[in-house]
Design a protein around this motif. Structure first.
Motif, PDB file in Angstrom:
ATOM      1  N   GLU A  76       0.715  -1.366   0.187  1.00  0.00           N
ATOM      2  CA  GLU A  76      -0.150  -0.124  -0.088  1.00  0.00           C
ATOM      3  C   GLU A  76       0.788   0.971   0.234  1.00  0.00           C
ATOM      4  N   PRO A  77       0.487   2.209  -0.685  1.00  0.00           N
ATOM      5  CA  PRO A  77       0.937   4.034  -0.357  1.00  0.00           C
ATOM      6  C   PRO A  77       1.275   4.150   1.279  1.00  0.00           C
ATOM      7  N   GLY A  78       2.612   4.337   1.311  1.00  0.00           N
ATOM      8  CA  GLY A  78       3.210   4.731   1.994  1.00  0.00           C
ATOM      9  C   GLY A  78       2.746   6.239   2.564  1.00  0.00           C
ATOM     10  N   SER A  79       2.602   6.269   4.295  1.00  0.00           N
ATOM     11  CA  SER A  79       2.670   7.475   4.102  1.00  0.00           C
ATOM     12  C   SER A  79       3.356   8.497   3.880  1.00  0.00           C
ATOM     13  N   ASP A  80       3.466  10.082   4.002  1.00  0.00           N
ATOM     14  CA  ASP A  80       4.511  11.204   3.786  1.00  0.00           C
ATOM     15  C   ASP A  80       4.550  11.174   4.911  1.00  0.00           C
ATOM     16  N   ASP A  81       6.231  10.850   5.250  1.00  0.00           N
ATOM     17  CA  ASP A  81       6.789  10.858   6.644  1.00  0.00           C
ATOM     18  C   ASP A  81       7.281  12.698   6.698  1.00  0.00           C
ATOM     19  N   ASP A  82       7.335  13.439   5.787  1.00  0.00           N
ATOM     20  CA  ASP A  82       7.478  14.462   6.031  1.00  0.00           C
ATOM     21  C   ASP A  82       6.807  15.233   6.660  1.00  0.00           C
ATOM     22  N   GLN A  83       7.620  16.084   7.610  1.00  0.00           N
ATOM     23  CA  GLN A  83       6.698  16.715   8.958  1.00  0.00           C
ATOM     24  C   GLN A  83       6.280  17.928   8.281  1.00  0.00           C
ATOM     25  N   ASP A  84       6.701  18.610   7.163  1.00  0.00           N
ATOM     26  CA  ASP A  84       5.457  19.747   5.866  1.00  0.00           C
ATOM     27  C   ASP A  84       4.570  19.198   4.997  1.00  0.00           C
ATOM     28  N   GLY A  85       4.784  17.578   4.961  1.00  0.00           N
ATOM     29  CA  GLY A  85       3.497  17.404   3.939  1.00  0.00           C
ATOM     30  C   GLY A  85       3.625  17.388   2.655  1.00  0.00           C
ATOM     31  N   GLY A  86       4.805  17.914   2.515  1.00  0.00           N
ATOM     32  CA  GLY A  86       5.102  18.275   0.649  1.00  0.00           C
ATOM     33  C   GLY A  86       4.757  19.244   1.028  1.00  0.00           C
ATOM     34  N   VAL A  87       4.595  20.315   1.445  1.00  0.00           N
ATOM     35  CA  VAL A  87       4.737  21.881   1.364  1.00  0.00           C
ATOM     36  C   VAL A  87       5.517  22.479   0.858  1.00  0.00           C
ATOM     37  N   GLY A  88       5.776  23.320  -0.120  1.00  0.00           N
ATOM     38  CA  GLY A  88       6.671  23.737  -0.616  1.00  0.00           C
ATOM     39  C   GLY A  88       7.538  24.915   0.590  1.00  0.00           C
ATOM     40  N   MET A  89       8.460  25.528   0.719  1.00  0.00           N
ATOM     41  CA  MET A  89       9.255  26.753   1.287  1.00  0.00           C
ATOM     42  C   MET A  89       8.575  27.665   1.365  1.00  0.00           C
ATOM     43  N   CYS A  90       8.872  28.309   1.817  1.00  0.00           N
ATOM     44  CA  CYS A  90       8.560  30.050   1.699  1.00  0.00           C
ATOM     45  C   CYS A  90       9.059  30.493   0.834  1.00  0.00           C
ATOM     46  N   GLU A  91       8.494  31.424   0.083  1.00  0.00           N
ATOM     47  CA  GLU A  91       9.686  32.421  -0.702  1.00  0.00           C
ATOM     48  C   GLU A  91       9.723  33.483  -0.499  1.00  0.00           C
ATOM     49  N   THR A  92      10.255  34.757  -0.422  1.00  0.00           N
ATOM     50  CA  THR A  92      10.640  36.082  -0.378  1.00  0.00           C
ATOM     51  C   THR A  92       9.206  36.806  -1.113  1.00  0.00           C
ATOM     52  N   THR A  93       9.015  35.945  -2.408  1.00  0.00           N
ATOM     53  CA  THR A  93       8.159  37.079  -2.361  1.00  0.00           C
ATOM     54  C   THR A  93       6.278  35.986  -2.234  1.00  0.00           C
ATOM     55  N   ASP A  94       6.447  34.833  -1.876  1.00  0.00           N
ATOM     56  CA  ASP A  94       5.506  34.873  -1.296  1.00  0.00           C
ATOM     57  C   ASP A  94       4.144  35.554   0.447  1.00  0.00           C
ATOM     58  N   LEU A  95       5.160  36.608   0.694  1.00  0.00           N
ATOM     59  CA  LEU A  95       5.095  37.165   1.720  1.00  0.00           C
ATOM     60  C   LEU A  95       4.705  38.992   1.592  1.00  0.00           C
ATOM     61  N   THR A  96       3.995  38.979   2.569  1.00  0.00           N
ATOM     62  CA  THR A  96       3.929  40.559   2.399  1.00  0.00           C
ATOM     63  C   THR A  96       4.407  40.986   3.610  1.00  0.00           C
ATOM     64  N   TYR A  97       5.088  42.241   3.555  1.00  0.00           N
ATOM     65  CA  TYR A  97       5.984  42.831   5.010  1.00  0.00           C
ATOM     66  C   TYR A  97       5.436  43.976   5.335  1.00  0.00           C
ATOM     67  N   LYS A  98       6.346  43.965   6.589  1.00  0.00           N
ATOM     68  CA  LYS A  98       5.156  45.212   7.205  1.00  0.00           C
ATOM     69  C   LYS A  98       6.247  46.022   8.621  1.00  0.00           C
ATOM     70  N   VAL A  99       6.746  46.886   8.858  1.00  0.00           N
ATOM     71  CA  VAL A  99       7.828  47.687   8.903  1.00  0.00           C
ATOM     72  C   VAL A  99       7.253  48.187  10.088  1.00  0.00           C
ATOM     73  N   THR A 100       7.442  48.061  11.730  1.00  0.00           N
ATOM     74  CA  THR A 100       6.648  49.541  12.031  1.00  0.00           C
ATOM     75  C   THR A 100       7.708  50.097  13.685  1.00  0.00           C
ATOM     76  N   VAL A 101       7.756  50.820  13.359  1.00  0.00           N
ATOM     77  CA  VAL A 101       8.568  51.127  14.980  1.00  0.00           C
ATOM     78  C   VAL A 101       8.303  51.090  15.928  1.00  0.00           C
ATOM     79  N   ALA A 102       8.511  50.327  17.216  1.00  0.00           N
ATOM     80  CA  ALA A 102       7.851  49.466  18.227  1.00  0.00           C
ATOM     81  C   ALA A 102       7.319  51.014  19.254  1.00  0.00           C
ATOM     82  N   SER A 103       6.447  50.768  19.842  1.00  0.00           N
ATOM     83  CA  SER A 103       5.659  51.981  20.684  1.00  0.00           C
ATOM     84  C   SER A 103       6.557  51.457  22.161  1.00  0.00           C
TER      85      SER A 103
END
Length: 217
Positions: A76-103
């Motif tokens: 039978e097909p084995g279960s995916d042993d990878d902890q990420d379940g086959g999800v790809g790595m986040c790349e810089t362009t996959d995210l939006t960023y906000k930088v704010t001075v802490a109060s």
């Protein structure tokens, strides 16, 4: 008288010879019979040897299925042993960023990174690269290492950036930072909300799940 004696001796000799011939003939005959008869210790012939063979099936040749070799079923097909379940790595362009001075935390800014894509991705917590213009090199790591986790669509991760140390005099003005999720990726430039700030040092934490954790160090 002499003649009669010789005649009896001749007759006796001839009789003796005749008996010898008869005896010799009888012996030869017995010898030939002995040679023709099989010996008591004669070896059995090849036909006397019997080799046992498996009993033939009694059901017309089909045989008992248990005696036949069987082919194991496909695995039978084995279960995916990878902890990420086959999800790809986040790349810089996959995210939006906000930088704010802490109060509340002096000389700190809060980085908020959100997954803007259509799929979750695996965020590497400790590979964040922050470069502050006006300073040589990337900001050094501070605080404990974080744990990689799957960043769901719309979910945010947080990091604290120290831009100035109180015991360091002087500095340069900066109104933006450069951000990359790994040193091998091209950075994206993000403005500092509430800036500019005076920069004389640069340190950055790992990614955390809350802003409070990110601004602890």
């Amino acid at each position: 008288m002499a003649y009669a004696l010789r005649s009896r001796r001749t007759t006796a000799v001839l009789a003796a010879l005749s008996l010898g011939i008869v005896a010799l003939t009888a012996c030869n005959g017995d010898a030939e019979d002995d040679a023709a008869a099989p010996g008591a210790k004669a070896s059995p012939s090849a036909t006397d040897k019997v080799t046992s063979s498996p009993t033939a099936p009694s059901d017309g040749g089909s045989g008992d299925s248990s005696d036949e070799p069987t082919t194991p079923p496909p695995s039978e097909p084995g279960s995916d042993d990878d902890q990420d379940g086959g999800v790809g790595m986040c790349e810089t362009t996959d995210l939006t960023y906000k930088v704010t001075v802490a109060s509340k935390l002096v000389n700190h800014v809060l980085l908020t990174a959100a997954n803007k894509g259509s799929d979750p991705c695996l965020l590497s917590a400790n590979d964040l690269v922050i470069t502050i213009p006006g300073l040589d090199g990337a900001a050094e790591h501070t605080g404990p290492d974080g744990k990689d986790w799957i960043l769901e669509v719309g979910e945010s991760a947080y990091a604290g950036i120290l831009f100035a140390r109180a015991d360091t005099a002087g500095g340069k003005s900066a109104d933006k930072v450069e951000i990359a999720l790994a040193a091998s990726e091209s950075p994206t430039t993000v403005p500092i909300n509430g800036g500019p700030v005076t920069v004389n040092d640069g340190q950055v934490t790992s990614f955390f799940g809350t802003a409070e954790d990110a601004l602890t160090y």
